[in-house]
Scaffold this motif. Structure first.
Motif: not given
Length: 207
Positions: A1-3, A35-42, A92-97, A196-207
């Motif tokens: 994921m981009p930062t 966290g401007a440099d994070r690459t683990d969330a959307l 933020l969407v954590q760990a999309p898969d 077709l897979g079925i996508a999911s997220a590890g969680g969602r946070t406000a920041g």
């Protein structure tokens, strides 16, 4: 994921902040706080501010723009269902898969496994934003459904369609000129598709 910083700038370049009624500074400040440099969330936008119809044409695969299938004129009616979102315009969407392990599973079957694993089905808008940031996540024979977004029939029952993102083969009503373009379409809730897979997220946070 981009930062997160790069994701914010890309959304600004696409003028999505204007469409969503947000300032460019709001996106930049959100990315900086999270966290401007994070690459683990959307970096995601509230679906009410950036509906699927506004996002789909912004997808790109090479020079081909994305599109919504002709028989999905109600695409913006597919809203979060059974998914809790942060009460904020940006989140933020954590760990999309992509959910490749659910290829050849129906949405009904996959939902049970996704929730049992403590994850959440991805929303259609989240899937579109993911493709905007990482176009290669759509890979021929390995694309995905976004079963966290559903709509209801006039009687109040859940519609049996579920939205999905894949690559057009340029056949039928898609038209030859759309071959290899990213496509927003739908599948049946109880059907299986080997590609077709079925996508999911590890969680969602406000920041």
């Amino acid at each position: 994921m981009p930062t997160l910083s790069a994701q914010a700038e890309h959304l600004i370049d696409l003028d999505l902040h204007t469409r969503a009624g947000l300032s460019a500074d709001a996106l930049r400040e959100f990315a900086a706080r999270a966290g401007a440099d994070r690459t683990d969330a959307l970096l995601a936008i509230d679906p009410a501010l950036a509906p699927p119809s506004s996002l789909a044409p912004l997808m790109r695969r090479g020079e081909k723009p994305g599109f919504v299938v002709e028989d999905m004129t109600d695409v913006d009616a597919f809203a979060p269902t059974g998914v809790d979102l942060p009460d904020a315009p940006l989140y933020l969407v954590q760990a999309p898969d992509r959910g490749d392990e659910f290829e050849n599973a129906s949405p009904a079957e996959a939902l049970e496994a996704i929730t049992a694993a403590g994850r959440s089905p991805l929303l259609l808008t989240e899937g579109l934003l993911w493709v905007l940031q990482v176009p290669e996540v759509l890979e021929r024979n390995h694309c995905f459904m976004t079963i966290g977004s559903r709509t209801r029939t006039a009687s109040g029952r859940l519609d049996s369609r579920t939205p999905a993102l894949w690559i057009s083969g340029g056949t039928g009503r898609d038209g030859k000129e759309r071959k290899d373009a990213p496509k927003l379409g739908w599948c049946w809730w109880n059907n299986r598709h080997t590609w077709l897979g079925i996508a999911s997220a590890g969680g969602r946070t406000a920041g």
